[in-house]
Design a protein around this motif. Structure first.
Motif, PDB file in Angstrom:
ATOM      1  N   ILE A  52      17.781 -10.347 -13.579  1.00  0.00           N
ATOM      2  CA  ILE A  52      18.647 -10.662 -12.444  1.00  0.00           C
ATOM      3  C   ILE A  52      19.653  -9.530 -12.307  1.00  0.00           C
ATOM      4  CG2 ILE A  52      20.388 -12.281 -11.538  1.00  0.00           C
ATOM      5  CD1 ILE A  52      19.001 -14.461 -13.283  1.00  0.00           C
ATOM      6  N   ARG A  53      19.870  -9.078 -11.077  1.00  0.00           N
ATOM      7  CA  ARG A  53      20.842  -8.017 -10.817  1.00  0.00           C
ATOM      8  C   ARG A  53      21.830  -8.480  -9.755  1.00  0.00           C
ATOM      9  NH1 ARG A  53      16.088  -6.205 -11.853  1.00  0.00           N
ATOM     10  NH2 ARG A  53      15.425  -6.894  -9.795  1.00  0.00           N
ATOM     11  N   ILE A  54      23.115  -8.355 -10.046  1.00  0.00           N
ATOM     12  CA  ILE A  54      24.165  -8.593  -9.062  1.00  0.00           C
ATOM     13  C   ILE A  54      25.044  -7.350  -9.022  1.00  0.00           C
ATOM     14  CG2 ILE A  54      24.077 -11.095  -9.378  1.00  0.00           C
ATOM     15  CD1 ILE A  54      26.647 -10.901 -11.016  1.00  0.00           C
ATOM     16  N   ALA A  55      25.841  -7.211  -7.970  1.00  0.00           N
ATOM     17  CA  ALA A  55      26.575  -5.959  -7.809  1.00  0.00           C
ATOM     18  C   ALA A  55      27.867  -6.169  -7.039  1.00  0.00           C
ATOM     19  CB  ALA A  55      25.692  -4.937  -7.078  1.00  0.00           C
ATOM     20  N   THR A  56      28.671  -5.101  -7.020  1.00  0.00           N
ATOM     21  CA  THR A  56      29.848  -5.027  -6.169  1.00  0.00           C
ATOM     22  C   THR A  56      29.486  -4.244  -4.911  1.00  0.00           C
ATOM     23  OG1 THR A  56      30.724  -2.909  -6.950  1.00  0.00           O
ATOM     24  CG2 THR A  56      31.247  -4.876  -8.279  1.00  0.00           C
TER      25      THR A  56
END
Length: 256
Positions: free
Chosen positions: A125-129
């Motif tokens: 899973i990848r989340i970001a700003t």
């Protein structure tokens, strides 16, 4: 439970590690080099993977100083030769991250380029700003993206977009990365790590064995389905935790 190998998590090391009962937070920690991934970072990742293989927990990967990782350390990379390439120094470490029993969450801020992008691709899973810039500029440096991008990126975003990104070497911003499904959520900088922990909380609330089995069957080759699913399900059908959770579910429903 296996013996945990020693792992340096001093603030000055290349990988700062915080351990909790159900998760580990590992922070790439070379802010003066924009967290460029050098041999010491790879060595620390291998030690961490050995620990998480012995005692499976969720892994949250992030970077210090407003950057995930600006790439491989070019000073080291320039000196590597053919035999080094065949050793797969970064590729094998990222494969190990990808194959950890429990989920890996990458929380991305700022640059995630080259080897940094490939480490992010190894996560589940990848989340970001909104500050994210992610891509693979390797061909501009006379090499290829050989630590995962050439096979993982097309699995994430599709072949047409993956080959365009790899051949042009362009970095994309946060909105485009979300539109492509490369990241699933965008959060303000000060909310990025709490958001990663919130995802970890949701995962940790589920049955650990079922989570490990889900990741294992998801990664299995297409030809192994449905046999691999049915074998994992057969084991889970006999587990005490399955009976406990289903009994609680039925009891809650009866009380409504």
């Amino acid at each position: 439970m296996g013996e945990v190998p020693p792992l340096s998590d001093a603030a000055g090391g290349p990988l700062r590690v915080e351990r909790f009962d159900d998760r580990v937070v590992a922070t790439l920690n070379r802010p003066e080099k924009r967290n460029a991934i050098d041999q010491a970072t790879i060595d620390a990742l291998h030690l961490l993977c050995a620990e998480l293989e012995a005692i499976p927990r969720i892994l949250i990967l992030t970077g210090a100083g407003g950057v995930f990782a600006s790439g491989a350390d070019i000073g080291e990379l320039r000196e590597r030769r053919a035999d080094d390439a065949r050793r797969g120094i970064n590729a094998n470490a990222f494969v190990r991250v990808h194959e950890l029993p429990m989920p890996v969450i990458a929380a991305l801020d700022g640059y995630a380029l080259g080897g940094g992008a490939e480490l992010a691709y190894a996560a589940d899973i990848r989340i970001a700003t909104p500050r994210l810039r992610i891509g693979n500029p390797e061909t501009g440096l006379g090499i290829i993206a050989a630590a995962g991008a050439s096979w993982r990126l097309k699995e994430i975003v599709g072949e047409a977009r993956a080959i365009e990104l790899l051949l042009t070497g362009r970095a994309i911003g946060a909105d485009e990365a979300r539109d492509l499904g490369l990241v699933t959520e965008l959060h303000p900088v000060d909310e990025l790590l709490p958001a990663a922990h919130a995802i970890a909380d949701r995962i940790a609330a589920n049955d650990r064995a079922a989570t490990i089995a889900t990741k294992r069957v998801f990664r299995a080759p297409r030809a192994d389905h449905p046999a691999v699913d049915l074998e994992e399900q057969a084991e889970l059908f006999e587990s005490p935790e399955k009976f406990r959770r289903m009994t609680e579910f039925l009891e809650r429903r009866q009380k409504r």
